[in-house]
Design a protein around this motif. Structure first.
Motif, PDB file in Angstrom:
ATOM      1  N   LEU A 169      52.283  83.793 -81.354  1.00 33.91           N
ATOM      2  CA  LEU A 169      53.189  82.963 -80.862  1.00 33.91           C
ATOM      3  C   LEU A 169      53.540  82.933 -79.531  1.00 33.91           C
ATOM      4  CD1 LEU A 169      55.561  82.583 -84.004  1.00 33.91           C
ATOM      5  CD2 LEU A 169      54.077  80.943 -83.277  1.00 33.91           C
ATOM      6  N   ALA A 170      52.761  84.090 -78.717  1.00 38.33           N
ATOM      7  CA  ALA A 170      53.000  84.258 -77.485  1.00 38.33           C
ATOM      8  C   ALA A 170      52.144  83.199 -76.590  1.00 38.33           C
ATOM      9  CB  ALA A 170      52.643  85.718 -77.122  1.00 38.33           C
ATOM     10  N   ASP A 197      68.930  80.568 -80.778  1.00 35.76           N
ATOM     11  CA  ASP A 197      68.864  81.470 -81.884  1.00 35.76           C
ATOM     12  C   ASP A 197      67.370  81.996 -81.960  1.00 35.76           C
ATOM     13  OD1 ASP A 197      71.553  81.075 -82.861  1.00 35.76           O
ATOM     14  OD2 ASP A 197      70.819  79.077 -83.486  1.00 35.76           O
ATOM     15  N   PHE A 198      66.570  81.243 -81.649  1.00 36.79           N
ATOM     16  CA  PHE A 198      65.003  81.473 -82.383  1.00 36.79           C
ATOM     17  C   PHE A 198      64.111  81.610 -81.010  1.00 36.79           C
ATOM     18  CE2 PHE A 198      66.957  79.010 -85.904  1.00 36.79           C
ATOM     19  CZ  PHE A 198      67.487  80.175 -86.614  1.00 36.79           C
ATOM     20  N   PRO A 199      64.071  82.616 -80.030  1.00 39.62           N
ATOM     21  CA  PRO A 199      63.201  82.799 -79.051  1.00 39.62           C
ATOM     22  C   PRO A 199      62.230  83.611 -79.796  1.00 39.62           C
ATOM     23  CG  PRO A 199      64.935  84.031 -78.718  1.00 39.62           C
ATOM     24  CD  PRO A 199      65.532  83.342 -79.756  1.00 39.62           C
ATOM     25  N   LEU A 200      61.003  83.797 -79.008  1.00 37.78           N
ATOM     26  CA  LEU A 200      59.841  84.791 -79.670  1.00 37.78           C
ATOM     27  C   LEU A 200      60.162  86.029 -79.931  1.00 37.78           C
ATOM     28  CD1 LEU A 200      56.903  84.770 -79.779  1.00 37.78           C
ATOM     29  CD2 LEU A 200      56.619  85.835 -77.341  1.00 37.78           C
ATOM     30  N   GLN A 201      61.472  86.627 -79.367  1.00 38.68           N
ATOM     31  CA  GLN A 201      61.929  87.914 -79.901  1.00 38.68           C
ATOM     32  C   GLN A 201      62.504  88.073 -81.311  1.00 38.68           C
ATOM     33  OE1 GLN A 201      62.414  86.186 -76.862  1.00 38.68           O
ATOM     34  NE2 GLN A 201      61.434  87.549 -75.512  1.00 38.68           N
ATOM     35  N   GLU A 251      54.493  92.072 -85.421  1.00 37.54           N
ATOM     36  CA  GLU A 251      53.552  92.484 -84.327  1.00 37.54           C
ATOM     37  C   GLU A 251      52.462  91.339 -83.971  1.00 37.54           C
ATOM     38  OE1 GLU A 251      52.484  96.613 -84.753  1.00 37.54           O
ATOM     39  OE2 GLU A 251      54.387  97.100 -83.864  1.00 37.54           O
ATOM     40  N   ARG A 252      51.959  91.096 -85.086  1.00 36.60           N
ATOM     41  CA  ARG A 252      51.019  89.961 -85.092  1.00 36.60           C
ATOM     42  C   ARG A 252      51.560  88.498 -85.008  1.00 36.60           C
ATOM     43  NH1 ARG A 252      46.386  88.052 -83.496  1.00 36.60           N
ATOM     44  NH2 ARG A 252      45.464  86.591 -85.010  1.00 36.60           N
ATOM     45  N   MET A 269      55.718  93.994 -74.612  1.00 39.06           N
ATOM     46  CA  MET A 269      56.070  93.087 -75.664  1.00 39.06           C
ATOM     47  C   MET A 269      56.219  91.545 -74.890  1.00 39.06           C
ATOM     48  SD  MET A 269      59.319  92.664 -78.279  1.00 39.06           S
ATOM     49  CE  MET A 269      60.237  91.543 -78.327  1.00 39.06           C
ATOM     50  N   PRO A 270      55.411  90.452 -75.515  1.00 35.12           N
ATOM     51  CA  PRO A 270      55.405  89.362 -74.886  1.00 35.12           C
ATOM     52  C   PRO A 270      56.851  88.552 -74.802  1.00 35.12           C
ATOM     53  CG  PRO A 270      54.475  89.212 -76.833  1.00 35.12           C
ATOM     54  CD  PRO A 270      54.604  90.539 -76.730  1.00 35.12           C
ATOM     55  N   THR A 271      57.120  87.882 -74.014  1.00 39.39           N
ATOM     56  CA  THR A 271      58.730  87.338 -73.692  1.00 39.39           C
ATOM     57  C   THR A 271      58.561  85.882 -73.665  1.00 39.39           C
ATOM     58  OG1 THR A 271      58.632  87.452 -71.331  1.00 39.39           O
ATOM     59  CG2 THR A 271      59.220  89.233 -72.430  1.00 39.39           C
ATOM     60  N   ARG A 272      57.528  85.099 -73.624  1.00 45.87           N
ATOM     61  CA  ARG A 272      57.331  83.684 -73.745  1.00 45.87           C
ATOM     62  C   ARG A 272      56.307  83.151 -74.507  1.00 45.87           C
ATOM     63  NH1 ARG A 272      60.075  80.919 -69.540  1.00 45.87           N
ATOM     64  NH2 ARG A 272      58.382  79.143 -70.033  1.00 45.87           N
ATOM     65  N   SER A 273      56.711  82.100 -75.323  1.00 47.88           N
ATOM     66  CA  SER A 273      56.021  81.634 -76.522  1.00 47.88           C
ATOM     67  C   SER A 273      55.473  80.176 -75.985  1.00 47.88           C
ATOM     68  CB  SER A 273      56.679  81.212 -77.574  1.00 47.88           C
ATOM     69  OG  SER A 273      56.050  80.435 -78.747  1.00 47.88           O
TER      70      SER A 273
END
Lengths: 428, 428
Positions: A95-96, A19-23, A89-90, A5-9
């Motif tokens: 957004l990664a 509140d609203f990271p990529l995860q 998933e998309r 799973m990507p972690t950075r946007s």
């Protein structure tokens, strides 16, 4: 083979966002400069406009985006888990860091600060539960010191029907209600503005797929029927409530407004933050079979830290920091959300996509963890002191209440819910 | 100059019809042979198709008909009294003896027996009141023989939020609900089909124009916000109710189905059948000012005779007549409908066109007038005997309950509401 799973946007404000990271990737409905409300995804300080980015989606994910047309997420909720997971998933790809979508940033992204948030769905029915066992005990103690919990509490996920028409998104002003109250020591009621206005800290649950009237949702199938979560402030007029609520329950004391945070945090985003329930101690009865699901109960309830802050008009004038009233946790829910869904429908009651549940007030057992002023001030007997020199038994005009939530766990990015705010304004 | 009101219709079945003579003209939503639901007016044994007759209307009356498009009367309800009265006046012309509309009979009229009735409106919120004072006393006596009425009863029009998603039109089957109950003498609940299934005889009220959240509807303005009336059966699972209802009120014991008669009888049709309230005896407190309107209280509550009939499967097999369970009257409402509207909105609660109120059970004080089996059999202690040789404490599978209403007054044509029927089917 699952991709890591990507972690950075590429939306840089998302990386480390409270509140609203990529995860997280919660869904909501927004408008900008008076435009028609449309669907979006919170990412850092920005909102991804789903329809502006429609051509980036295909298959199940596209079906999901198309179901968000019209400024209401009901049809999307109705699709259930599959398309919601495909969309997530998309979105993670798009957004990664490294995604080509970054080239279209100006077209698909808005600054959240420029947008207005709306209710995410048309709410057909709203049910308020009472699954916060510490709140039930704290309130019960005020009336029945020796026997605070009623005999049904550990068998029945207690709930009651609430008013759907007055649910509003965060930021909507809270008009002090008027009504009948019985002054202490009197036998005849008087009429006027509520003098004991309170907040209640709750988790909100958005219902996904519905069921036909006459059918029940088996607890093992409940996950298909839960679309997501929000914060909910069940504003309460305690003096009106005390006089009106016998024998049929709270009515006008709760129906003047109910505030919700506007972002729908999905079950997928919250999945890492479940934890077996400490609230059900040894010796408590087993749930009846229709409320029993070993997988659900092993996964447990959510471990979400909840916070309530107060800011008075005087505090804002003096630039004082908000006063924290409550620091609690969803672990104080005696019943899981799956148990609430199974119970609600066991009699054949029809749930519909976009129905909203409130958890009931989520207090902890200790001072500092109480989710309402009724508990904190013991019904007004122990006022709290604020840095402004003011005291509060209940809420005054100009007081703002802010709910926040945060999920943290070793090895996972923390996520939050955004805020649920409301400022009290004088009665008309 | 007002024309004398016509009294006879060219629809000959209307003349002397028990429910739908020319003087009634209730509105509803019907379909025929699987067509899309559309709006109609009941006249004798027939239904006038409003859209097929659209070109017969102009001005305010046409605006009213156009607002009934789409198989839901919400937009029509929202128009308020003016267009509704204009529609009624034009319908009286069109359906009176001598009208040219008779030439178009084949085009605009359907036999009601060929049609299927639907809910007349999308119901956003449903509120069940408790204004039947004799019912409150009868039920109170079962629990508190010396003090049956709670102290708030004569001050507060008690009500609570109900479930909107499971309201269905007359004729919908009533699936016996399952749920938790506490067997007598036990301390742990069991789960299974409801064993104490009951009916409740109520008047239903359709809300007209809504109000903005934060505003209140003054009692003098309430008439603008009341669109019409129906019969309502608040089916109740007494064993589930007894175990679940503390402390927040009835929930799953009421939310499995609520049945309504499909025709909306207008306030205009009922106007001759108001009568000053006998239920508020000398010595009772004056209503608080927001519930006080001398014109409303002088006009009084409705004088509508209400009837409940039971037909069991065995009775139908033996061709036995229905057994009358209840003969009551809306005069047993302690509060007028205007008082219910003013109270509901006094805290700023938003009402919306198409909201539904139930009156609460409308029992009389005498045996034969009780509006539920709970009262008739004293909670199952005194079974009733039927001509079929059967006995009933509560409802059995196959039992059909039929509600009827009739308004009669010297010098006026009698009108009725049509029926509200439901047959109990076995739990799944």
């Amino acid at each position: 083979m699952t991709q890591p799973m990507p972690t950075r946007s590429w939306v840089t404000s998302a990386n480390g966002h409270r509140d609203f990271p990529l995860q997280n990737l919660p869904l909501g409905v927004f408008s900008i400069n008076g435009s028609a409300p449309r669907s979006g995804v919170a990412i850092g300080d920005a909102i991804l406009d789903l329809h502006a980015a429609l051509d980036e989606f295909d298959g199940e994910a596209r079906r999901a985006v198309e179901a968000t047309v019209g400024g209401q997420l009901n049809a999307f909720f109705e699709l259930g888990r599959g398309p919601r997971v495909a969309l997530r998933e998309r979105l993670l790809e798009l957004l990664a860091e490294g995604s080509k979508l970054q080239r279209r940033e100006a077209q698909v992204l808005h600054l959240a600060a420029d947008c207005q948030m709306h209710l995410p769905a048309k709410i057909s029915d709203y049910t308020d539960f009472y699954v916060g066992i510490e709140h039930a005990q704290n309130v019960g103690k005020l009336f029945r010191p020796d026997n605070p919990l009623l005999p049904n509490y550990k068998y029945v996920p207690i709930g009651y029907h609430g008013r759907a028409s007055t649910i509003r998104p965060s930021g909507t002003e809270v008009r002090r209600p008027k009504g009948q109250t019985l002054p202490a020591g009197q036998t005849e009621p008087t009429f006027g503005p509520c003098a004991r206005l309170d907040y209640e800290l709750e988790l909100g649950i958005w219902i996904g797929q519905g069921n036909a009237m006459g059918d029940s949702i088996a607890i093992g199938d409940a996950a298909e029927h839960i679309a997501g979560f929000c914060l909910l402030n069940d504003w309460s007029a305690r003096d009106i409530q005390a006089w009106e609520y016998q024998p049929l329950g709270p009515f006008l004391s709760k129906s003047f407004i109910t505030s919700v945070s506007p972002w729908v945090v999905t079950a997928e985003a919250l999945e890492p933050f479940r934890k077996a329930q400490p609230a059900r101690p040894q010796g408590d009865p087993q749930p009846l079979p229709y409320l029993l699901d070993t997988r659900d109960q092993a996964a447990g309830g959510f471990d979400i830290e909840l916070e309530v802050l107060l800011s008075t008009a005087a505090m804002r004038e003096q630039n004082l920091a908000e006063h924290r009233l409550t620091l609690s946790n969803t672990q104080h829910m005696y019943w899981t959300v799956a148990q609430m869904v199974a119970h609600h429908s066991v009699n054949g009651c029809q749930l519909q996509a976009g129905d909203l549940f409130g958890s009931g007030t989520l207090s902890g057992p200790q001072p500092g963890q109480f989710g309402s002023l009724l508990e904190i001030t013991e019904g007004g007997k122990k006022p709290i002191e604020l840095a402004s020199g003011e005291v509060r038994k209940f809420l005054e005009d100009g007081d703002e209440i802010i709910l926040r939530a945060r999920c943290s766990r070793e090895g996972f990015a923390s996520i939050g819910f955004g805020e649920c705010r409301g400022t009290v304004v004088a009665a008309r």
